[in-house]
Design a protein around this motif. Structure first.
Motif, short mmCIF file in Angstrom:
data_model
loop_
_atom_site.label_atom_id
_atom_site.label_comp_id
_atom_site.label_asym_id
_atom_site.label_seq_id
_atom_site.Cartn_x
_atom_site.Cartn_y
_atom_site.Cartn_z
N LYS A 10 0.81 -1.26 -0.10
CA LYS A 10 -0.15 -0.01 -0.24
C LYS A 10 0.81 1.27 0.10
O LYS A 10 1.71 1.43 0.80
N LEU A 11 0.89 2.22 -0.70
CA LEU A 11 1.30 3.64 -1.02
C LEU A 11 0.46 4.63 -0.44
O LEU A 11 -0.57 4.50 -0.46
N LYS A 12 0.83 5.46 0.42
CA LYS A 12 0.46 6.33 1.06
C LYS A 12 -0.19 7.04 -0.31
O LYS A 12 0.56 7.58 -1.18
N PRO A 13 -1.45 7.94 0.08
CA PRO A 13 -1.68 8.96 -1.03
C PRO A 13 -1.00 9.82 -1.32
O PRO A 13 -0.41 10.57 -0.51
N GLY A 14 -0.94 10.49 -2.80
CA GLY A 14 -0.28 11.23 -3.30
C GLY A 14 1.14 11.12 -3.51
O GLY A 14 2.16 12.06 -3.81
N PHE A 15 1.78 9.88 -3.09
CA PHE A 15 3.28 9.67 -3.43
C PHE A 15 3.55 8.89 -4.73
O PHE A 15 4.71 8.16 -4.79
N LYS A 16 2.68 8.85 -5.77
CA LYS A 16 3.00 8.08 -6.84
C LYS A 16 4.25 8.32 -7.57
O LYS A 16 5.39 7.56 -7.69
N GLU A 17 4.56 9.51 -7.68
CA GLU A 17 5.71 10.12 -8.59
C GLU A 17 6.82 10.30 -7.55
O GLU A 17 7.94 9.62 -8.17
N GLU A 18 6.97 10.05 -6.30
CA GLU A 18 7.87 10.00 -5.54
C GLU A 18 8.29 8.39 -5.56
O GLU A 18 9.52 8.12 -5.62
N TYR A 19 7.33 7.50 -5.50
CA TYR A 19 7.55 6.17 -5.47
C TYR A 19 8.28 5.64 -6.76
O TYR A 19 9.43 5.16 -6.61
N LYS A 20 7.82 6.29 -7.82
CA LYS A 20 8.32 6.07 -9.08
C LYS A 20 9.73 6.63 -9.35
O LYS A 20 10.66 5.83 -9.80
N ARG A 21 9.86 8.01 -8.76
CA ARG A 21 11.23 8.54 -8.70
C ARG A 21 12.42 7.72 -8.04
O ARG A 21 13.31 7.19 -8.51
N ARG A 22 11.99 7.28 -7.00
CA ARG A 22 12.81 6.34 -6.08
C ARG A 22 13.26 5.19 -6.89
O ARG A 22 14.46 4.57 -6.66
N HIS A 23 12.31 4.33 -7.32
CA HIS A 23 12.51 3.23 -8.04
C HIS A 23 13.10 3.33 -9.21
O HIS A 23 14.02 2.46 -9.80
N ASP A 24 13.17 4.56 -9.91
CA ASP A 24 13.78 4.79 -11.16
C ASP A 24 15.14 4.98 -10.83
O ASP A 24 16.26 4.70 -11.87
N LEU A 25 15.56 5.10 -9.59
CA LEU A 25 17.17 5.63 -9.06
C LEU A 25 17.50 4.10 -8.30
O LEU A 25 18.13 4.53 -7.34
N ILE A 26 16.99 3.16 -8.41
CA ILE A 26 17.27 2.08 -7.49
C ILE A 26 18.64 1.80 -7.15
O ILE A 26 19.43 2.10 -8.15
N TRP A 27 18.99 1.33 -6.12
CA TRP A 27 20.38 1.45 -5.75
C TRP A 27 20.98 0.29 -6.31
O TRP A 27 20.39 -0.80 -6.43
N PRO A 28 22.33 0.50 -6.88
CA PRO A 28 23.08 -0.61 -7.64
C PRO A 28 23.22 -1.87 -6.81
O PRO A 28 22.89 -2.93 -7.29
N GLU A 29 23.38 -1.64 -5.62
CA GLU A 29 23.60 -2.69 -4.48
C GLU A 29 22.34 -3.39 -4.30
O GLU A 29 22.27 -4.76 -3.99
N LEU A 30 21.14 -2.91 -4.50
CA LEU A 30 19.78 -3.55 -4.21
C LEU A 30 19.64 -4.43 -5.53
O LEU A 30 19.17 -5.50 -5.34
N SER A 31 19.87 -3.73 -6.77
CA SER A 31 19.51 -4.78 -7.64
C SER A 31 20.65 -5.76 -8.11
O SER A 31 20.01 -6.71 -8.36
N ALA A 32 21.83 -5.45 -7.46
CA ALA A 32 22.55 -6.78 -7.63
C ALA A 32 22.11 -7.68 -6.73
O ALA A 32 22.26 -8.90 -7.02
N LEU A 33 21.88 -7.47 -5.53
CA LEU A 33 21.15 -8.17 -4.51
C LEU A 33 20.28 -9.17 -5.04
O LEU A 33 20.10 -10.49 -4.94
N LEU A 34 19.10 -8.51 -5.48
CA LEU A 34 18.06 -9.35 -6.23
C LEU A 34 18.63 -10.27 -7.09
O LEU A 34 17.98 -11.47 -7.50
N SER A 35 19.54 -9.95 -8.09
CA SER A 35 19.96 -10.80 -9.12
C SER A 35 20.64 -11.89 -8.50
O SER A 35 20.63 -13.00 -8.92
#
Length: 105
Positions: A10-35
């Motif tokens: 559940k996203l808090k109301p009004g945070f769509k753009e911020e959620y998207k922005r943060r995921h567009d800039l996903i940390w390389p170390e998090l992406s690597a961990l998932l992989s």
């Protein structure tokens, strides 16, 4: 064997753009961990009427991203996202696994 995991959050109301922005800039170390944990083809969708996030990921191994809860990178990501999502006391997103009831390959 590959499997698919799906869950909702559940996203808090009004945070769509911020959620998207943060995921567009996903940390390389998090992406690597998932992989490194065989999690790939990971997508998150938003139902704007309810602010429900729907996540789907393919896993080539055992487990899902939900199994990485003790990892420090994941804990930092949760803390980073806690101000814009519904979270548990440990900052993990409140999430509910979803059962697959149909799949067409």
């Amino acid at each position: 064997m590959e499997k698919i995991a799906a869950f909702k959050m559940k996203l808090k109301p009004g945070f769509k753009e911020e959620y998207k922005r943060r995921h567009d800039l996903i940390w390389p170390e998090l992406s690597a961990l998932l992989s490194e944990n065989n999690i790939h083809d990971y997508s998150i969708f938003l139902d704007e009427e309810t602010d429900i996030l729907f996540a789907v990921q393919k896993i080539s191994g055992t487990g899902t991203s939900q199994n990485l809860s003790k990892n420090e990178i994941v804990k930092r990501w949760w803390a980073y996202m806690a101000d814009i999502m519904d979270t548990n006391e440990d900052n993990s997103p409140v999430s509910k696994p979803l059962e697959m009831v149909f799949h067409l390959d």
